[in-house]
Design a protein around this motif. Structure first.
Motif, PDB file in Angstrom:
ATOM      1  N   CYS A  29      23.641  83.830  14.133  1.00  0.00           N
ATOM      2  CA  CYS A  29      22.705  82.743  14.397  1.00  0.00           C
ATOM      3  C   CYS A  29      21.305  83.231  14.046  1.00  0.00           C
ATOM      4  O   CYS A  29      21.049  84.429  14.067  1.00  0.00           O
ATOM      5  CB  CYS A  29      22.768  82.307  15.858  1.00  0.00           C
ATOM      6  N   SER A  30      20.442  82.321  13.707  1.00  0.00           N
ATOM      7  CA  SER A  30      19.064  82.711  13.444  1.00  0.00           C
ATOM      8  C   SER A  30      18.267  82.524  14.728  1.00  0.00           C
ATOM      9  O   SER A  30      18.564  81.642  15.524  1.00  0.00           O
ATOM     10  CB  SER A  30      18.470  81.889  12.299  1.00  0.00           C
ATOM     11  N   PRO A  31      17.270  83.367  14.944  1.00  0.00           N
ATOM     12  CA  PRO A  31      16.490  83.267  16.176  1.00  0.00           C
ATOM     13  C   PRO A  31      15.799  81.898  16.283  1.00  0.00           C
ATOM     14  O   PRO A  31      15.214  81.428  15.313  1.00  0.00           O
ATOM     15  CB  PRO A  31      15.453  84.375  16.047  1.00  0.00           C
ATOM     16  N   PRO A  32      15.870  81.286  17.440  1.00  0.00           N
ATOM     17  CA  PRO A  32      15.228  79.980  17.602  1.00  0.00           C
ATOM     18  C   PRO A  32      13.732  80.126  17.848  1.00  0.00           C
ATOM     19  O   PRO A  32      13.257  81.171  18.296  1.00  0.00           O
ATOM     20  CB  PRO A  32      15.923  79.404  18.839  1.00  0.00           C
ATOM     21  N   HIS A  33      12.998  79.078  17.557  1.00  0.00           N
ATOM     22  CA  HIS A  33      11.593  79.019  17.949  1.00  0.00           C
ATOM     23  C   HIS A  33      11.567  78.953  19.480  1.00  0.00           C
ATOM     24  O   HIS A  33      12.427  78.311  20.083  1.00  0.00           O
ATOM     25  CB  HIS A  33      10.938  77.771  17.338  1.00  0.00           C
ATOM     26  N   PRO A  34      10.608  79.610  20.139  1.00  0.00           N
ATOM     27  CA  PRO A  34      10.576  79.601  21.606  1.00  0.00           C
ATOM     28  C   PRO A  34      10.608  78.197  22.218  1.00  0.00           C
ATOM     29  O   PRO A  34      11.287  77.972  23.213  1.00  0.00           O
ATOM     30  CB  PRO A  34       9.268  80.316  21.942  1.00  0.00           C
ATOM     31  N   GLN A  35       9.889  77.258  21.610  1.00  0.00           N
ATOM     32  CA  GLN A  35       9.887  75.892  22.139  1.00  0.00           C
ATOM     33  C   GLN A  35      11.258  75.245  22.004  1.00  0.00           C
ATOM     34  O   GLN A  35      11.738  74.595  22.928  1.00  0.00           O
ATOM     35  CB  GLN A  35       8.852  75.025  21.428  1.00  0.00           C
ATOM     36  N   GLN A  36      11.917  75.439  20.863  1.00  0.00           N
ATOM     37  CA  GLN A  36      13.238  74.839  20.667  1.00  0.00           C
ATOM     38  C   GLN A  36      14.241  75.449  21.641  1.00  0.00           C
ATOM     39  O   GLN A  36      15.083  74.747  22.200  1.00  0.00           O
ATOM     40  CB  GLN A  36      13.710  75.027  19.227  1.00  0.00           C
ATOM     41  N   GLY A 115      20.326  82.695  21.991  1.00  0.00           N
ATOM     42  CA  GLY A 115      19.259  82.104  22.786  1.00  0.00           C
ATOM     43  C   GLY A 115      17.960  82.856  22.565  1.00  0.00           C
ATOM     44  O   GLY A 115      17.809  83.633  21.620  1.00  0.00           O
ATOM     45  N   TYR A 116      17.028  82.649  23.459  1.00  0.00           N
ATOM     46  CA  TYR A 116      15.727  83.307  23.383  1.00  0.00           C
ATOM     47  C   TYR A 116      15.525  84.034  24.709  1.00  0.00           C
ATOM     48  O   TYR A 116      15.266  83.393  25.735  1.00  0.00           O
ATOM     49  CB  TYR A 116      14.638  82.271  23.125  1.00  0.00           C
ATOM     50  N   ASN A 117      15.681  85.353  24.702  1.00  0.00           N
ATOM     51  CA  ASN A 117      15.625  86.148  25.929  1.00  0.00           C
ATOM     52  C   ASN A 117      14.799  87.419  25.725  1.00  0.00           C
ATOM     53  O   ASN A 117      15.295  88.529  25.920  1.00  0.00           O
ATOM     54  CB  ASN A 117      17.046  86.502  26.377  1.00  0.00           C
ATOM     55  N   PRO A 118      13.527  87.279  25.344  1.00  0.00           N
ATOM     56  CA  PRO A 118      12.720  88.471  25.060  1.00  0.00           C
ATOM     57  C   PRO A 118      12.214  89.137  26.341  1.00  0.00           C
ATOM     58  O   PRO A 118      12.117  88.499  27.395  1.00  0.00           O
ATOM     59  CB  PRO A 118      11.536  87.894  24.279  1.00  0.00           C
ATOM     60  N   PRO A 119      11.879  90.414  26.238  1.00  0.00           N
ATOM     61  CA  PRO A 119      11.182  91.047  27.359  1.00  0.00           C
ATOM     62  C   PRO A 119       9.883  90.287  27.626  1.00  0.00           C
ATOM     63  O   PRO A 119       9.207  89.844  26.683  1.00  0.00           O
ATOM     64  CB  PRO A 119      10.888  92.462  26.852  1.00  0.00           C
ATOM     65  N   LEU A 131       4.911  77.824  28.240  1.00  0.00           N
ATOM     66  CA  LEU A 131       6.074  77.663  29.115  1.00  0.00           C
ATOM     67  C   LEU A 131       5.794  76.688  30.251  1.00  0.00           C
ATOM     68  O   LEU A 131       6.683  75.969  30.691  1.00  0.00           O
ATOM     69  CB  LEU A 131       6.502  79.018  29.692  1.00  0.00           C
ATOM     70  N   THR A 132       4.570  76.667  30.736  1.00  0.00           N
ATOM     71  CA  THR A 132       4.231  75.772  31.840  1.00  0.00           C
ATOM     72  C   THR A 132       3.460  74.536  31.397  1.00  0.00           C
ATOM     73  O   THR A 132       3.390  73.571  32.144  1.00  0.00           O
ATOM     74  CB  THR A 132       3.397  76.512  32.913  1.00  0.00           C
ATOM     75  N   HIS A 133       2.908  74.537  30.203  1.00  0.00           N
ATOM     76  CA  HIS A 133       2.039  73.421  29.827  1.00  0.00           C
ATOM     77  C   HIS A 133       2.441  72.635  28.580  1.00  0.00           C
ATOM     78  O   HIS A 133       2.167  71.456  28.492  1.00  0.00           O
ATOM     79  CB  HIS A 133       0.596  73.935  29.640  1.00  0.00           C
ATOM     80  N   ARG A 134       3.058  73.264  27.584  1.00  0.00           N
ATOM     81  CA  ARG A 134       3.247  72.561  26.316  1.00  0.00           C
ATOM     82  C   ARG A 134       4.693  72.327  25.901  1.00  0.00           C
ATOM     83  O   ARG A 134       5.011  71.283  25.358  1.00  0.00           O
ATOM     84  CB  ARG A 134       2.536  73.321  25.200  1.00  0.00           C
ATOM     85  N   TYR A 135       5.558  73.301  26.083  1.00  0.00           N
ATOM     86  CA  TYR A 135       6.914  73.190  25.548  1.00  0.00           C
ATOM     87  C   TYR A 135       7.634  71.947  26.056  1.00  0.00           C
ATOM     88  O   TYR A 135       8.260  71.232  25.283  1.00  0.00           O
ATOM     89  CB  TYR A 135       7.739  74.439  25.858  1.00  0.00           C
ATOM     90  N   GLN A 136       7.558  71.675  27.365  1.00  0.00           N
ATOM     91  CA  GLN A 136       8.262  70.520  27.932  1.00  0.00           C
ATOM     92  C   GLN A 136       7.775  69.221  27.293  1.00  0.00           C
ATOM     93  O   GLN A 136       8.575  68.337  26.987  1.00  0.00           O
ATOM     94  CB  GLN A 136       8.075  70.465  29.448  1.00  0.00           C
ATOM     95  N   SER A 137       6.490  69.112  27.041  1.00  0.00           N
ATOM     96  CA  SER A 137       5.953  67.875  26.455  1.00  0.00           C
ATOM     97  C   SER A 137       6.347  67.729  24.985  1.00  0.00           C
ATOM     98  O   SER A 137       6.206  66.651  24.417  1.00  0.00           O
ATOM     99  CB  SER A 137       4.431  67.821  26.605  1.00  0.00           C
ATOM    100  N   ASN A 167       4.860  86.184  13.763  1.00  0.00           N
ATOM    101  CA  ASN A 167       4.761  85.572  15.089  1.00  0.00           C
ATOM    102  C   ASN A 167       3.817  84.381  15.123  1.00  0.00           C
ATOM    103  O   ASN A 167       3.637  83.768  16.161  1.00  0.00           O
ATOM    104  CB  ASN A 167       4.303  86.611  16.118  1.00  0.00           C
ATOM    105  N   ASN A 168       3.190  84.046  13.997  1.00  0.00           N
ATOM    106  CA  ASN A 168       2.200  82.970  13.989  1.00  0.00           C
ATOM    107  C   ASN A 168       2.754  81.656  14.511  1.00  0.00           C
ATOM    108  O   ASN A 168       2.174  81.034  15.375  1.00  0.00           O
ATOM    109  CB  ASN A 168       1.631  82.770  12.581  1.00  0.00           C
ATOM    110  N   GLY A 169       3.853  81.201  13.984  1.00  0.00           N
ATOM    111  CA  GLY A 169       4.429  79.929  14.404  1.00  0.00           C
ATOM    112  C   GLY A 169       4.960  79.953  15.815  1.00  0.00           C
ATOM    113  O   GLY A 169       5.057  78.917  16.464  1.00  0.00           O
ATOM    114  N   GLN A 170       5.278  81.130  16.324  1.00  0.00           N
ATOM    115  CA  GLN A 170       5.782  81.226  17.689  1.00  0.00           C
ATOM    116  C   GLN A 170       4.684  80.998  18.721  1.00  0.00           C
ATOM    117  O   GLN A 170       4.962  80.759  19.882  1.00  0.00           O
ATOM    118  CB  GLN A 170       6.454  82.573  17.911  1.00  0.00           C
TER     119      GLN A 170
END
Length: 184
Positions: A29-36, A115-119, A131-137, A167-170
């Motif tokens: 699998c390819s790594p997902p974007h954090p928001q996705q 999935g996305y499980n970084p340190p 994580l608290t302000h943008r991804y959900q919207s 890491n720019n797009g992330q």
């Protein structure tokens, strides 16, 4: 008789190589974007790994939940993953904090390499804030991963992610405004 033995040996050898190929390609699998990853996950938490135990065909990591980002009213004490990376199992370090995105199954949280499980320490300030302000919207938008050009988008409900290897797009979030999705 030697021709028969040679033929059998060749057949077994070909079957062996075919099976090794299947095993080697077991987790792809390819790594997902954090928001996705956030939007696709049923549960997203920050937690510290405090223990490890092998159970059946899985590894159970005991955790101390620090913060719940998605799926409130759920307290997670352990995370389960496949027993090997070939089966998409995640390898975690004891006494280290991670961001976990995963699925819930019968009250248990499961994570995979896909999935996305970084340190936690590897996340940028922008990612932690999102994580608290943008991804959900931005969960109404779809992030399309482009690995080679051209990458046409046929919908206004998507953002094109072309920052493979950087890491720019992330650090950006794909947010819908005025009827279409765009990077913010």
């Amino acid at each position: 008789m030697t021709r028969y033995v040679g033929s059998c040996f060749f057949t077994v050898f070909v079957l062996f190589l075919w099976r090794v190929g299947d095993i080697a390609d077991a987790c792809k699998c390819s790594p997902p974007h954090p928001q996705q990853a956030f939007c696709d996950a049923e549960i997203v938490i920050r937690a510290k790994v405090v223990g490890k135990k092998v159970v059946s065909n899985a590894i159970k990591y005991d955790i101390q939940q620090i913060k719940m980002f998605k799926c409130p009213n759920q307290v997670i004490h352990a995370i389960f993953t496949a027993s090997s990376p070939a089966a998409c199992g995640v390898t975690l370090e004891i006494n280290k904090e991670y961001l976990f995105t995963g699925k819930l199954e019968t009250g248990r949280m499961y994570v995979t390499l896909c999935g996305y499980n970084p340190p936690w320490e590897d996340l940028s300030a922008a990612q932690k804030n999102s994580l608290t302000h943008r991804y959900q919207s931005g969960c109404d938008c779809k992030i399309i991963h482009c690995t080679s050009l051209p990458c046409p988008i046929s919908t206004t409900d998507a953002c094109l992610w072309m920052d493979w290897g950087t890491n720019n797009g992330q650090n950006l979030a794909c947010i819908k405004s005025d009827g279409s999705c765009a990077w913010k």
